[in-house]
Design a protein around this motif. Structure first.
Motif, short mmCIF file in Angstrom:
data_model
loop_
_atom_site.label_atom_id
_atom_site.label_comp_id
_atom_site.label_asym_id
_atom_site.label_seq_id
_atom_site.Cartn_x
_atom_site.Cartn_y
_atom_site.Cartn_z
N ARG A 78 38.95 5.82 92.77
CA ARG A 78 38.88 4.63 93.60
C ARG A 78 37.44 4.26 93.94
NH1 ARG A 78 38.10 5.67 99.04
NH2 ARG A 78 37.98 7.88 99.58
N LEU A 79 37.29 3.00 94.30
CA LEU A 79 36.00 2.50 94.76
C LEU A 79 35.79 2.93 96.21
CD1 LEU A 79 33.54 0.52 94.24
CD2 LEU A 79 34.96 -1.23 95.30
N ALA A 80 34.62 3.45 96.49
CA ALA A 80 34.25 3.84 97.85
C ALA A 80 33.02 3.04 98.26
CB ALA A 80 33.96 5.33 97.93
N GLN A 81 33.10 2.36 99.41
CA GLN A 81 31.98 1.58 99.90
C GLN A 81 31.49 2.16 101.22
OE1 GLN A 81 32.07 -2.78 99.13
NE2 GLN A 81 34.28 -2.49 98.88
N SER A 91 30.33 3.39 95.21
CA SER A 91 30.43 4.38 94.14
C SER A 91 31.92 4.54 93.84
CB SER A 91 29.83 5.72 94.56
OG SER A 91 30.52 6.26 95.67
N PHE A 92 32.22 5.27 92.78
CA PHE A 92 33.60 5.58 92.46
C PHE A 92 33.84 7.06 92.70
CE2 PHE A 92 33.14 1.60 90.17
CZ PHE A 92 34.37 0.99 90.38
N GLU A 93 35.03 7.39 93.20
CA GLU A 93 35.37 8.76 93.51
C GLU A 93 36.68 9.12 92.83
OE1 GLU A 93 35.71 8.89 97.72
OE2 GLU A 93 33.54 8.87 98.08
N GLU A 94 36.83 10.40 92.49
CA GLU A 94 38.08 10.90 91.95
C GLU A 94 38.65 11.95 92.89
OE1 GLU A 94 36.46 14.51 89.09
OE2 GLU A 94 36.88 12.57 88.20
N ASN A 95 39.97 12.17 92.79
CA ASN A 95 40.58 13.22 93.57
C ASN A 95 40.12 14.58 93.05
OD1 ASN A 95 42.16 11.40 95.09
ND2 ASN A 95 43.67 11.29 93.45
N SER A 96 40.18 15.59 93.89
CA SER A 96 39.79 16.93 93.45
C SER A 96 40.70 17.39 92.32
CB SER A 96 39.85 17.91 94.63
OG SER A 96 41.17 17.97 95.14
N ASN A 97 40.11 18.15 91.40
CA ASN A 97 40.83 18.69 90.24
C ASN A 97 41.33 17.62 89.28
OD1 ASN A 97 40.55 21.39 91.20
ND2 ASN A 97 42.27 21.03 92.60
N VAL A 201 26.05 -8.59 84.76
CA VAL A 201 25.94 -7.18 84.41
C VAL A 201 27.25 -6.49 84.77
CG1 VAL A 201 24.65 -5.04 84.71
CG2 VAL A 201 23.47 -7.24 84.93
N LEU A 202 27.84 -5.83 83.79
CA LEU A 202 29.03 -5.02 84.02
C LEU A 202 28.58 -3.57 84.18
CD1 LEU A 202 32.15 -5.29 84.13
CD2 LEU A 202 32.17 -4.69 81.70
N LEU A 203 28.67 -3.08 85.42
CA LEU A 203 28.23 -1.72 85.75
C LEU A 203 29.42 -0.78 85.72
CD1 LEU A 203 26.70 -3.87 87.81
CD2 LEU A 203 25.63 -1.80 88.64
N GLY A 204 29.23 0.39 85.17
CA GLY A 204 30.30 1.37 85.14
C GLY A 204 29.81 2.75 85.47
N SER A 205 30.71 3.56 86.03
CA SER A 205 30.33 4.93 86.33
C SER A 205 31.56 5.81 86.39
CB SER A 205 29.57 5.02 87.66
OG SER A 205 30.42 4.72 88.75
N ALA A 206 31.34 7.08 86.12
CA ALA A 206 32.35 8.11 86.30
C ALA A 206 31.64 9.32 86.88
CB ALA A 206 33.01 8.47 84.98
#
Length: 234
Positions: A78-81, A91-97, A201-206
């Motif tokens: 999910r997106l975190a602001q 930024s983008f965040e993922e769940n643990s594991n 600009v298309l910005l991406g991150s993982a």
């Protein structure tokens, strides 16, 4: 919307087009073998999806995910602001594991960067504090500069031994992707990429939050391959 010939060839090859966005008749989710025709702010582009690949729209962001089982909405990255002294950062965040391959996408104006082009003025005296903050944050997310020799990492990228950098190019855009290494050989702590089309600009991150990392050299190459099929449309 008129499709470009290249976009049409993708449609012919895959067969199914899903309009993704928040407009009338748009879908929030595209899944499986299809072409996702995405309207994300001023960024309008197509992304070819293979089996077990999905994109989900949550205005203003889009998340790409590869998984045999589509997770519940609350389990997606999910997106975190975060509110800062002069605006917001994201930024983008993922769940643990989390072990599925994914990346998040945001759309930004090229005017809101300070170092994307070597032709851009270095003076920020006329910028408001809010705009200065936005430019600084965006420059950290896209730490390369377009020169006569192509895209080149700049000081914001850090030491060259700490990342893998590749230039990218499509039918009507250019850009780059970074894989920032961590201490485990062959793995990476995060991936950042930026695709530039006209003034957008298309910005991406993982970002990986678990160990061992799912972000490795293979995942980096696969994400790069996915991005090469991006087509911006009028």
């Amino acid at each position: 919307m008129t499709a470009t010939p290249v976009f049409a060839s993708e449609v012919d090859r895959i067969g199914t087009v899903v309009k993704v966005g928040n407009g009338l008749g748009d879908s929030a989710l595209a899944s499986g073998k299809s072409v996702a025709s995405i309207s994300q702010g001023d960024c309008k582009y197509s992304l070819a999806l293979l089996e077990h690949q999905h994109v989900q729209f949550h205005s203003p962001d889009v998340v790409f995910l590869e998984s045999k089982v589509i997770p519940k909405v609350e389990h997606w990255p999910r997106l975190a602001q975060a509110e800062m002294s002069a605006g917001y950062d994201w930024s983008f965040e993922e769940n643990s594991n989390f072990k599925s391959k994914w990346f998040g996408l945001m759309c930004e104006s090229a005017e809101n960067f300070g170092s994307l082009s070597s032709d851009q003025s270095k003076s920020t005296d006329d910028d408001s504090p809010e705009l200065q903050f936005v430019k600084e944050a965006n420059d950290l997310k896209c730490p390369a500069t377009l020169t006569k020799k192509g895209w080149v990492p700049n000081a914001n990228a850090g030491s060259p031994e700490n990342y893998v950098f590749h230039q990218l190019g499509g039918n009507n855009w250019s850009g780059f992707i970074f894989g920032f290494k961590n201490e485990l050989a062959g793995s990476m702590r995060r991936i950042n990429f930026c695709l530039v089309h006209d003034g957008d600009v298309l910005l991406g991150s993982a970002i990986n939050s678990s160990k061992p990392s799912w972000i490795n050299e293979k995942a980096f190459e696969e994400i790069e391959s996915t991005l090469k099929a991006v087509i911006f449309v009028p």
